[in-house]
Motif scaffolding. Sequence first.
Motif, PDB file in Angstrom:
ATOM      1  N   ARG A  88       0.863  -1.178   0.000  1.00 22.15           N
ATOM      2  CA  ARG A  88       0.000   0.000   0.000  1.00 22.15           C
ATOM      3  C   ARG A  88       0.900   1.229   0.000  1.00 22.15           C
ATOM      4  O   ARG A  88       1.763   1.381   0.862  1.00 22.15           O
ATOM      5  CB  ARG A  88      -0.931   0.027   1.202  1.00 22.15           C
ATOM      6  CG  ARG A  88      -1.618   1.387   1.402  1.00 22.15           C
ATOM      7  CD  ARG A  88      -2.708   1.361   2.443  1.00 22.15           C
ATOM      8  NE  ARG A  88      -3.899   0.700   1.918  1.00 22.15           N
ATOM      9  CZ  ARG A  88      -5.013   0.510   2.636  1.00 22.15           C
ATOM     10  NH1 ARG A  88      -5.071   0.905   3.894  1.00 22.15           N
ATOM     11  NH2 ARG A  88      -6.050  -0.090   2.091  1.00 22.15           N
ATOM     12  N   VAL A 115       0.941   5.472   0.044  1.00 29.30           N
ATOM     13  CA  VAL A 115       0.145   6.631   0.448  1.00 29.30           C
ATOM     14  C   VAL A 115       0.891   7.898   0.059  1.00 29.30           C
ATOM     15  O   VAL A 115       2.060   8.074   0.401  1.00 29.30           O
ATOM     16  CB  VAL A 115      -0.130   6.641   1.967  1.00 29.30           C
ATOM     17  CG1 VAL A 115      -1.003   7.836   2.337  1.00 29.30           C
ATOM     18  CG2 VAL A 115      -0.767   5.336   2.413  1.00 29.30           C
ATOM     19  N   TYR A 152      -5.193  12.822   0.181  1.00 27.45           N
ATOM     20  CA  TYR A 152      -4.554  11.520   0.289  1.00 27.45           C
ATOM     21  C   TYR A 152      -4.811  10.726  -0.991  1.00 27.45           C
ATOM     22  O   TYR A 152      -5.948  10.631  -1.454  1.00 27.45           O
ATOM     23  CB  TYR A 152      -5.126  10.726   1.469  1.00 27.45           C
ATOM     24  CG  TYR A 152      -4.929  11.366   2.820  1.00 27.45           C
ATOM     25  CD1 TYR A 152      -3.828  11.043   3.609  1.00 27.45           C
ATOM     26  CD2 TYR A 152      -5.844  12.297   3.314  1.00 27.45           C
ATOM     27  CE1 TYR A 152      -3.652  11.623   4.855  1.00 27.45           C
ATOM     28  CE2 TYR A 152      -5.675  12.888   4.553  1.00 27.45           C
ATOM     29  CZ  TYR A 152      -4.586  12.541   5.323  1.00 27.45           C
ATOM     30  OH  TYR A 152      -4.421  13.115   6.550  1.00 27.45           O
ATOM     31  N   PHE A 168      -4.185   6.866  -2.278  1.00 31.39           N
ATOM     32  CA  PHE A 168      -3.792   5.515  -1.897  1.00 31.39           C
ATOM     33  C   PHE A 168      -3.641   4.666  -3.151  1.00 31.39           C
ATOM     34  O   PHE A 168      -4.476   4.734  -4.067  1.00 31.39           O
ATOM     35  CB  PHE A 168      -4.852   4.868  -1.003  1.00 31.39           C
ATOM     36  CG  PHE A 168      -5.021   5.539   0.336  1.00 31.39           C
ATOM     37  CD1 PHE A 168      -4.374   5.063   1.459  1.00 31.39           C
ATOM     38  CD2 PHE A 168      -5.838   6.656   0.466  1.00 31.39           C
ATOM     39  CE1 PHE A 168      -4.531   5.683   2.686  1.00 31.39           C
ATOM     40  CE2 PHE A 168      -6.006   7.284   1.688  1.00 31.39           C
ATOM     41  CZ  PHE A 168      -5.356   6.794   2.808  1.00 31.39           C
TER      42      PHE A 168
END
Length: 751
Positions: free
Chosen positions: A633, A635, A643, A645
């Motif tokens: 993941r 970010v 944000y 992702f």
Amino acid sequence: MRKTTLVGAALLSTAIGPARPVLAGGEYLASEEPITLDIFSHKKLFVYDDNWPIELATAAASNVTLDAFNIMLASDDTPDIVGGQALKESFNQLGLEAPRNVDEIYAILTEFRAQVLNSNGLKDEIPVFNREWEEMQRLVTMWDGHTSGADSHNDFYLNDDQICHDYMENSVKEGIKNFSKWNAEGLIDPETFTQGGELAENQPRFKWLPVGEEIAHKTQFFENLPWKFFTRGTGLETGYCFWGFDVWDEAAGKTEANWSKIRAFTVIDAQTNVPPSDRTVRYGWVEASHPRLWTNSRTLATFKKDVAKDLSYCSWHVFVKKSAKGGMDHDIMAEPSRYENDQRTPPAWRQPNIDYQELVYVIRHLAIAGKVLENPAYLRRVKEWQLPACPWEIDSTTSRPYTDEWAFRVSVALVRGFYWLHDLPPEEERVFARHHLLERTRQTVDHLIKHANIQPFLCNSHAVCGVSAVPIPACITMRGEGAEAKEWLDPSINFLSTSYTPWGDNAGRGAEGPHYWMSSTAHLTEAANLVRPNFGIDLYQRPFIQQTGDFPAYTNSPDTRRAAIQHRLGDPKEHIQFVFKSSPYGSASHSHGDQNAFCLAGFAEERENHIYIKGDTTEAYKHFNLSETKVQREVHFVRDSYYVFVDINWLYQANGEYDLGRPSFRCNVEKTGFPDVGPSEYDGLAVSTALHVKFPKEKRHRIAILLVSYSMEAPKRVFHFLDDQGYDRDFYFTDADENAFKITIQKLAKA
């Protein structure tokens, strides 16, 4: 998405049109009782005189007499009007004293922004604006700078026999520094320097960012406009015009009072007039027969007779020998293989690109020869080429996401075969071909609208070319054989009539180099040649297209040279790169830019306001699935607000229900966080909702999610588009104030 009515462009609060006085009796009255106001207005070329005939007539019509004086020292007794701007009334309403210095002016502007409600109900009014951007730079005079020169503004001047220039003075630098501070705090209209340009086309073209998934509009009614661009059907009188937009609530019968910023433009004489035809009536006179692209049934019949009389007519015999007969002997093309390791390289990309352009040629040339000569052998051979290409996997190598250049060419080849062979039996083959052409067109259009998002994001060269390459020819061909073809064709025609070209100007100059110019122009001319005979819209009359033929002469120079200095190329943390470019003429491909320019980069510096975090949980997931090779993941935290992702799946929980859009979701809750789970404590609270995004079974996949958090009192909108045709995937984002940022994600094959 509810149906909306577009309230379109406006002049002030009336309708589109230049500013004109109203000449009815009593309309000029500004006060029921006669009043007298002091005015100080001193111009460089004249001094205001309250005895001017026009001033006396204005005073009689308005009941307002202006008592002029032309020497003013700052004092508590400031005149009612200074330089034409009313002061006392605003100060009294805000409970403020007249300013005596720059600090007090700044305090008043800040207070004005904080106290005055805008028409949207928010305290975000902009206190400083000017139609003429040149006037705004004169704000530096408040810090003892000046912008006048010896003969003209912003020019050199003599000071004690020394040649000087405003921009080199510390006072001007101090003024610019404070000007920037005021601008950052929202005290100055950010669009001061982008508004008021002269139109080259009349009717004016309008484009705007969407309001959620709704249509935005204002003042003069233009109903049922489905897109975020619009061309008015008739021209305007010359003059200075304003426009803005808002959402129209049909149920309430009024706007939502969330007005956009007011934009401005100038209508001048002798402008081009190329309106798009009304989409509600543009199909009324269009022929329904086939063929309908290169020619129609009537012109084809005439051409066949001329060729039958003389095989050399229009060099027909040369065309048959060099173009059509080649397809009779050429091997049928197979569906392309995937890139090795799914990693694109120039040689692996280039050859299929050439092959599928040849596929277009072979199908088109065989079909033309077969129809004109009524030759069964040619027509059979067309089907032998076309029908095997129809079922090529739409989600494999010729899909738009895999390589859009290949996909565009395959779609065009299917278009050429479908419309030339439309009236040939059997019906099953026609239905088969239409089905696969429809699926390919849907894939391209879906990308253009939902992912490339070309309505608010115009500068995507592949997507803009895609409008001309696929939906224009495909939807003209399939017109009348389903609602989707018309649904896709209308915005494509209006896009070329309104927004094109997003990167060019009225002199025909473009922001890309000659290679991309050549590609986009080739696609455009193909589309223009189809739109003109079918709908009577002559795109060639638009100013950019009229002038752009000269563009390559200035940019495609064989003399461009580059010199590069690389230090520690193998170590990104220590790498310094200097690239210098020089040419007496122009540039090549994407690198259209200034000559004798240089680019300096180094040390793999982090971008400002961009924080990057990556978590690797591969080993944890292998516990359940040994075939997992990478589970990460990523970010990205950008501009202290957004944000992004990047993950392989998405599970998101919130204390409330989701409002789901096609590419988006929204959750409005009073407070965030999870309470304790005791039944008595969550009784009556909103039920927690989980949003789960899944993929079908694939060897690899990733998902990118943008999260925007905001207060319910100040909602935010962020728009995006995806450019996935390079060696990386680039996500472009911009907010409603056009603050933009980009996130680049490596394609998995490179990782």
